[in-house]
Scaffold this motif. Structure first.
Motif, PDB file in Angstrom:
ATOM      1  N   CYS A  79      49.111  54.186  63.148  1.00  0.00           N
ATOM      2  CA  CYS A  79      49.030  55.088  64.344  1.00  0.00           C
ATOM      3  C   CYS A  79      48.437  54.514  65.642  1.00  0.00           C
ATOM      4  O   CYS A  79      47.291  53.639  65.545  1.00  0.00           O
ATOM      5  N   ILE A  80      49.341  54.255  66.755  1.00  0.00           N
ATOM      6  CA  ILE A  80      48.628  53.607  67.967  1.00  0.00           C
ATOM      7  C   ILE A  80      48.304  54.686  68.829  1.00  0.00           C
ATOM      8  O   ILE A  80      49.132  55.395  69.245  1.00  0.00           O
ATOM      9  N   SER A  81      47.038  54.696  69.265  1.00  0.00           N
ATOM     10  CA  SER A  81      46.574  55.877  69.863  1.00  0.00           C
ATOM     11  C   SER A  81      45.299  55.498  70.766  1.00  0.00           C
ATOM     12  O   SER A  81      44.674  54.283  70.556  1.00  0.00           O
ATOM     13  N   ASP A  82      44.965  56.219  71.562  1.00  0.00           N
ATOM     14  CA  ASP A  82      43.380  56.078  72.255  1.00  0.00           C
ATOM     15  C   ASP A  82      42.418  56.899  71.395  1.00  0.00           C
ATOM     16  O   ASP A  82      41.141  56.736  71.374  1.00  0.00           O
ATOM     17  N   PHE A  83      42.870  57.420  70.180  1.00  0.00           N
ATOM     18  CA  PHE A  83      42.018  58.044  68.994  1.00  0.00           C
ATOM     19  C   PHE A  83      41.245  59.072  69.735  1.00  0.00           C
ATOM     20  O   PHE A  83      40.367  59.727  69.136  1.00  0.00           O
ATOM     21  N   GLY A  84      41.651  59.874  70.694  1.00  0.00           N
ATOM     22  CA  GLY A  84      40.805  61.109  71.337  1.00  0.00           C
ATOM     23  C   GLY A  84      41.623  62.231  70.519  1.00  0.00           C
ATOM     24  O   GLY A  84      42.210  63.079  71.007  1.00  0.00           O
ATOM     25  N   TRP A  85      41.662  62.218  69.169  1.00  0.00           N
ATOM     26  CA  TRP A  85      42.178  62.928  68.154  1.00  0.00           C
ATOM     27  C   TRP A  85      41.625  64.461  68.156  1.00  0.00           C
ATOM     28  O   TRP A  85      40.123  64.420  68.371  1.00  0.00           O
ATOM     29  N   MET A  86      42.339  65.519  68.373  1.00  0.00           N
ATOM     30  CA  MET A  86      41.709  66.689  67.777  1.00  0.00           C
ATOM     31  C   MET A  86      41.485  66.995  66.158  1.00  0.00           C
ATOM     32  O   MET A  86      42.165  66.155  65.525  1.00  0.00           O
ATOM     33  N   PRO A  87      40.597  67.620  65.625  1.00  0.00           N
ATOM     34  CA  PRO A  87      40.415  67.620  64.301  1.00  0.00           C
ATOM     35  C   PRO A  87      41.670  67.975  63.474  1.00  0.00           C
ATOM     36  O   PRO A  87      42.322  69.029  64.060  1.00  0.00           O
ATOM     37  N   ILE A  88      41.758  67.538  62.393  1.00  0.00           N
ATOM     38  CA  ILE A  88      43.097  67.834  61.641  1.00  0.00           C
ATOM     39  C   ILE A  88      42.910  68.850  60.571  1.00  0.00           C
ATOM     40  O   ILE A  88      41.741  68.696  59.926  1.00  0.00           O
ATOM     41  N   SER A  89      43.513  69.608  60.144  1.00  0.00           N
ATOM     42  CA  SER A  89      43.225  70.868  59.440  1.00  0.00           C
ATOM     43  C   SER A  89      43.104  70.371  57.881  1.00  0.00           C
ATOM     44  O   SER A  89      43.584  69.331  57.487  1.00  0.00           O
ATOM     45  N   GLU A  90      42.467  71.039  57.151  1.00  0.00           N
ATOM     46  CA  GLU A  90      42.441  70.800  55.533  1.00  0.00           C
ATOM     47  C   GLU A  90      43.735  70.668  54.993  1.00  0.00           C
ATOM     48  O   GLU A  90      44.082  69.975  54.141  1.00  0.00           O
ATOM     49  N   GLU A  91      44.690  71.635  55.435  1.00  0.00           N
ATOM     50  CA  GLU A  91      46.154  71.528  54.848  1.00  0.00           C
ATOM     51  C   GLU A  91      46.750  70.347  55.156  1.00  0.00           C
ATOM     52  O   GLU A  91      47.356  69.918  54.245  1.00  0.00           O
ATOM     53  N   VAL A  92      46.672  69.619  56.411  1.00  0.00           N
ATOM     54  CA  VAL A  92      47.320  68.540  56.901  1.00  0.00           C
ATOM     55  C   VAL A  92      46.549  67.218  56.176  1.00  0.00           C
ATOM     56  O   VAL A  92      47.215  66.377  55.598  1.00  0.00           O
TER      57      VAL A  92
END
Length: 162
Positions: A79-92
């Motif tokens: 994963c190449i990113s700036d890592f300004g990620w939104m929270p990932i769901s428990e399912e994912v």
């Protein structure tokens, strides 16, 4: 950076899928870097910025792409990113953890823009791991790239193999 990673993977006889996402998801299957380089550059050049939805991207990857890409069932994911990620769901997160149990490894490369980020993500690793689906919880190993310097911020911790 992406081209260099693809070259290394191909030299190691590894297959490469390049995924880019923002407001939408797109996939490039790299067969031969020498023949596909221009198409790959065109693919990467059309990247959108902002509007990230990692939850949607991982769901798309595991539900709509990977079932039809059998050769990639234990692929390494970078994963190449700036890592300004939104929270990932428990399912994912359950899907990510299931893939890790099958042998998939997740790597993270944070491209730091010092004008907006200020400090290395590694300085905030403990805070980041507090929310489900953060890059710190998804990625087994992480690096940051800033001003021509690549710094490791998290190592794989005793990954068990069957």
């Amino acid at each position: 950076m992406s081209i260099a990673i693809c070259i290394i993977a191909q030299r190691r006889k590894r297959k490469v899928l390049v995924v880019k996402y923002s407001y939408s998801h797109d996939l490039f299957r790299l067969h031969n870097i020498e023949h596909d380089k221009k198409d790959l550059l065109d693919f990467l050049d059309e990247a959108e910025m902002g509007g990230n939805d990692e939850d949607s991207m991982f769901r798309w990857l595991f539900d709509e792409i990977m079932p039809f890409e059998g050769d990639y069932s234990t692929a390494d994911i970078l994963c190449i990113s700036d890592f300004g990620w939104m929270p990932i769901s428990e399912e994912v997160m359950d899907k990510i953890n299931a893939e890790k149990q099958k042998g998939m490894t997740f790597y993270g490369l944070n491209i730091v823009d010092s004008s907006t980020m200020g400090q290395y993500m590694g300085d905030h690793m403990e805070e980041m791991s507090e929310y489900l689906g953060s890059p710190a919880n998804v990625c087994d190993s992480m690096w940051e790239y800033e001003n021509g310097i690549c710094k490791e911020t998290k190592k794989i911790e005793n990954k068990q193999s069957d």
